[in-house]
Write a protein that holds these residues in place. Structure first.
Motif, mmCIF file in Angstrom:
data_model
loop_
_atom_site.group_PDB
_atom_site.id
_atom_site.type_symbol
_atom_site.label_atom_id
_atom_site.label_comp_id
_atom_site.label_asym_id
_atom_site.label_seq_id
_atom_site.Cartn_x
_atom_site.Cartn_y
_atom_site.Cartn_z
ATOM 1 N N CYS A 149 0.796 -1.283 0.116
ATOM 2 C CA CYS A 149 -0.002 -0.024 -0.144
ATOM 3 C C CYS A 149 1.134 1.151 0.192
ATOM 4 C CB CYS A 149 -0.925 0.089 1.190
ATOM 5 S SG CYS A 149 -1.601 1.554 1.857
ATOM 6 N N PHE A 150 0.657 2.208 -0.559
ATOM 7 C CA PHE A 150 1.286 3.502 -0.949
ATOM 8 C C PHE A 150 1.136 4.760 -0.174
ATOM 9 C CE2 PHE A 150 2.970 0.118 -3.760
ATOM 10 C CZ PHE A 150 4.239 0.463 -3.926
ATOM 11 N N PHE A 151 0.289 4.704 0.801
ATOM 12 C CA PHE A 151 -0.169 5.970 1.546
ATOM 13 C C PHE A 151 1.018 6.640 1.984
ATOM 14 C CE2 PHE A 151 -0.196 5.913 6.017
ATOM 15 C CZ PHE A 151 -0.036 4.726 6.339
ATOM 16 N N VAL A 152 0.704 7.880 2.240
ATOM 17 C CA VAL A 152 1.729 8.632 2.855
ATOM 18 C C VAL A 152 1.109 9.009 4.283
ATOM 19 C CG1 VAL A 152 2.946 9.482 0.946
ATOM 20 C CG2 VAL A 152 1.127 10.888 1.845
ATOM 21 N N HIS A 153 1.962 9.171 5.387
ATOM 22 C CA HIS A 153 1.758 9.397 6.833
ATOM 23 C C HIS A 153 1.357 11.033 6.841
ATOM 24 C CE1 HIS A 153 0.879 9.607 11.017
ATOM 25 N NE2 HIS A 153 0.799 8.126 10.868
ATOM 26 N N PRO A 154 0.080 11.337 7.292
ATOM 27 C CA PRO A 154 -0.364 12.799 7.188
ATOM 28 C C PRO A 154 0.357 13.706 8.409
ATOM 29 C CG PRO A 154 -2.103 11.244 7.744
ATOM 30 C CD PRO A 154 -0.937 10.301 7.832
ATOM 31 N N SER A 155 0.666 12.966 9.237
ATOM 32 C CA SER A 155 1.148 13.796 10.564
ATOM 33 C C SER A 155 2.304 14.729 10.460
ATOM 34 C CB SER A 155 1.016 12.724 11.723
ATOM 35 O OG SER A 155 1.521 13.746 12.716
ATOM 36 N N ASP A 156 2.128 16.172 10.515
ATOM 37 C CA ASP A 156 3.490 17.039 10.679
ATOM 38 C C ASP A 156 3.982 16.755 12.010
ATOM 39 O OD1 ASP A 156 3.398 18.664 8.174
ATOM 40 O OD2 ASP A 156 1.253 19.271 9.101
ATOM 41 N N THR A 157 3.372 16.574 12.923
ATOM 42 C CA THR A 157 4.085 16.331 14.516
ATOM 43 C C THR A 157 4.866 15.247 14.485
ATOM 44 O OG1 THR A 157 2.060 15.482 15.560
ATOM 45 C CG2 THR A 157 2.408 17.904 15.732
ATOM 46 N N ALA A 158 4.266 14.051 13.970
ATOM 47 C CA ALA A 158 4.979 12.801 13.975
ATOM 48 C C ALA A 158 6.672 12.814 13.320
ATOM 49 C CB ALA A 158 4.534 11.569 13.163
ATOM 50 N N VAL A 159 6.641 13.592 12.368
ATOM 51 C CA VAL A 159 7.834 13.801 11.785
ATOM 52 C C VAL A 159 8.923 14.528 12.945
ATOM 53 C CG1 VAL A 159 9.107 14.949 9.842
ATOM 54 C CG2 VAL A 159 7.097 14.129 9.550
ATOM 55 N N ALA A 160 8.432 15.554 13.460
ATOM 56 C CA ALA A 160 9.054 16.173 14.669
ATOM 57 C C ALA A 160 9.518 15.488 15.739
ATOM 58 C CB ALA A 160 8.430 17.554 15.009
ATOM 59 N N LEU A 161 8.495 14.505 16.186
ATOM 60 C CA LEU A 161 8.455 13.685 17.277
ATOM 61 C C LEU A 161 9.632 12.738 17.029
ATOM 62 C CD1 LEU A 161 5.063 13.682 18.739
ATOM 63 C CD2 LEU A 161 7.060 14.737 19.666
ATOM 64 N N VAL A 162 9.661 12.184 15.730
ATOM 65 C CA VAL A 162 10.781 11.261 15.399
ATOM 66 C C VAL A 162 11.969 11.768 15.357
ATOM 67 C CG1 VAL A 162 11.591 9.569 13.509
ATOM 68 C CG2 VAL A 162 9.322 9.430 14.113
ATOM 69 N N ALA A 163 12.178 13.095 14.916
ATOM 70 C CA ALA A 163 13.661 13.747 14.840
ATOM 71 C C ALA A 163 13.892 13.862 16.230
ATOM 72 C CB ALA A 163 13.426 14.865 14.050
ATOM 73 N N LEU A 164 13.005 14.052 17.216
ATOM 74 C CA LEU A 164 13.530 14.301 18.583
ATOM 75 C C LEU A 164 13.647 13.099 19.467
ATOM 76 C CD1 LEU A 164 11.087 17.482 19.243
ATOM 77 C CD2 LEU A 164 13.601 17.550 18.890
ATOM 78 N N GLN A 165 13.416 11.964 18.791
ATOM 79 C CA GLN A 165 13.441 10.676 19.461
ATOM 80 C C GLN A 165 12.484 10.695 20.757
ATOM 81 O OE1 GLN A 165 17.883 10.639 19.810
ATOM 82 N NE2 GLN A 165 17.624 9.002 18.343
ATOM 83 N N ALA A 166 11.420 10.963 20.558
ATOM 84 C CA ALA A 166 10.376 10.991 21.659
ATOM 85 C C ALA A 166 10.024 9.642 21.787
ATOM 86 C CB ALA A 166 9.377 11.644 21.346
ATOM 87 N N GLN A 167 9.551 9.416 23.096
ATOM 88 C CA GLN A 167 8.897 8.205 23.677
ATOM 89 C C GLN A 167 7.423 8.363 23.969
ATOM 90 O OE1 GLN A 167 11.424 5.843 26.385
ATOM 91 N NE2 GLN A 167 9.603 6.026 27.751
ATOM 92 N N LEU A 168 6.568 7.444 23.982
ATOM 93 C CA LEU A 168 5.059 7.405 24.170
ATOM 94 C C LEU A 168 4.978 6.396 25.278
ATOM 95 C CD1 LEU A 168 3.509 6.975 20.339
ATOM 96 C CD2 LEU A 168 4.222 8.994 21.572
#
Ligand SMILES: Cc1cc2nc3c(=O)[nH]c(=O)nc-3n(C[C@H](O)[C@H](O)[C@H](O)COP(=O)(O)OP(=O)(O)OC[C@H]3O[C@@H](n4cnc5c(N)ncnc54)[C@H](O)[C@@H]3O)c2cc1C
Length: 323
Positions: free
Chosen positions: A155-174
């Motif tokens: 499947c070729f959808f793209v993830h729509p979230s802007d904040t997810a990109v930032a949180l991955v760059a910041l190495q956040a934890q959930l």
């Protein structure tokens, strides 16, 4: 049309988990995405479980280690306008400020922004595509100008979230709350690609809740930024975006994280580009080399080849602007 559904206002995390433990139940935070999904009939929801009244899921608080705790019900607007967030984690404040429109940022929550469903026009339209239990990704032979150039298939959808990109760059934890208690998950391990699960975008079980986001201390000499390209200045999802975090030792880069949005089914980390910057002083040649490395493995389809040059340009510009 929206079908009839039951509505539960949960007063606690435990009550929400219990209410979510029956088939057809769906969590409601701000509702800005859920209601659209129900209207478009992309999923069958028989019970809406609101978590809006659970106060412990709200707010931005400093942690003793110098990091930050953001409750999942914190609105995107609160994050975009928080002096604490913009002071220590510029990439996140900027990404939140690029989400949708002011109204949606005031109503939408960070938890909902991470868990929103794909915007692919086949998924949202009257197509029984693979993500909705069918056999085909219609983007493959269809109109694929807004589809994945990295990590796609089947499947070729793209993830729509802007904040997810930032949180991955910041190495956040959930922190994820579920029937067996809480579990901590690195955000990079939260999202799943279509090769692993074609009907889900993340690892959440139906009765689990994203409770909070933990940001590690930013570290010394760190700069970060978020750059989003979209078709128009009014609200729109990213055609491509770049979350950038650079740490310096003197004039040279000692650590780098470059994460792309709008181009893959989950925030796409470009480790080759990151490595190319380590130990270097940023100049035009270093930025150009990193940008080229970022798109080396791109795999565009018939209509989205333009995205490759767009990403390359956005990475180069972002690095130069931050330096
Ligand atoms: C017109 C429009 C434009 C938009 N543009 C952008 C954009 O440019 N960039 C961008 O990033 N987003 C964009 N969005 C998405 C928007 O930001 C999200 O709709 C919003 O952040 C979702 O938050 P919510 O609280 O309203 O989520 P809801 O609608 O309540 O929930 C969304 C989904 O996440 C699940 N969920 C919500 N909270 C949790 C939780 N804590 N734990 C587990 N599951 C949860 C829900 O069950 C549901 O499936 C846009 C949306 C619209 C309608």
């Amino acid at each position: 049309m929206i079908n009839n559904f039951a509505y539960v206002k949960a007063g606690s995390i435990a009550a929400a988990i219990k209410a979510l433990s029956t088939k057809g139940a769906s969590l409601h935070a701000g509702g800005t995405d859920l209601m659209g999904c129900m209207h478009d009939e992309v999923m069958q929801v028989d019970k809406v479980v609101s978590i809006r009244n659970i106060k412990e899921l709200r707010g931005i608080t400093a942690r003793p280690d110098g990091g930050l705790r953001i409750g999942a019900l914190t609105t995107v607007a609160e994050i975009a306008t928080s002096a604490t967030v913009s002071g220590k984690y510029a990439v996140l404040a900027q990404a939140a400020g690029e989400v949708a429109s002011p109204q949606l940022r005031n109503q939408g929550t960070i938890g909902g922004n991470l868990c929103q469903r794909p915007r692919c026009w086949y998924f949202r339209g009257d197509f029984r595509c693979a993500r909705k239990g069918g056999d085909l990704c219609y983007a493959v032979g269809g109109e694929n100008q807004y589809h994945a150039i990295f990590g796609g298939g089947p499947c070729f959808f793209v993830h729509p979230s802007d904040t997810a990109v930032a949180l991955v760059a910041l190495q956040a934890q959930l922190t994820i709350a579920g029937p067996a208690g809480n579990r901590a998950v690195r955000i990079a391990d939260f999202f799943v690609g279509p090769d692993k699960n074609i009907t889900k975008e993340n690892i959440l079980a139906a009765n689990e809740i994203v409770a909070e986001i933990i940001l590690p201390p930013p570290g010394a000499n760190v700069r970060s930024s978020y750059r989003k390209i979209r078709s128009r200045r009014a609200w729109d999802f990213a055609l491509a975006s770049v979350g950038l975090v650079l740490q310096y030792a003197g004039e040279n880069v000692s650590a780098a994280r470059i994460v792309l949005g709008g181009v893959a089914p989950y925030p796409w980390r470009t480790e080759a580009a990151e490595k190319s910057l380590i130990g270097r002083k940023i100049d035009a040649a270093a930025a150009a080399a990193a940008a080229l490395a970022a798109v080396k493995d791109a795999n565009p389809m018939a209509d989205n080849q333009y995205t490759v040059a767009m990403v390359q340009g956005a990475v180069e510009e972002s690095i130069l602007a931050l330096a």
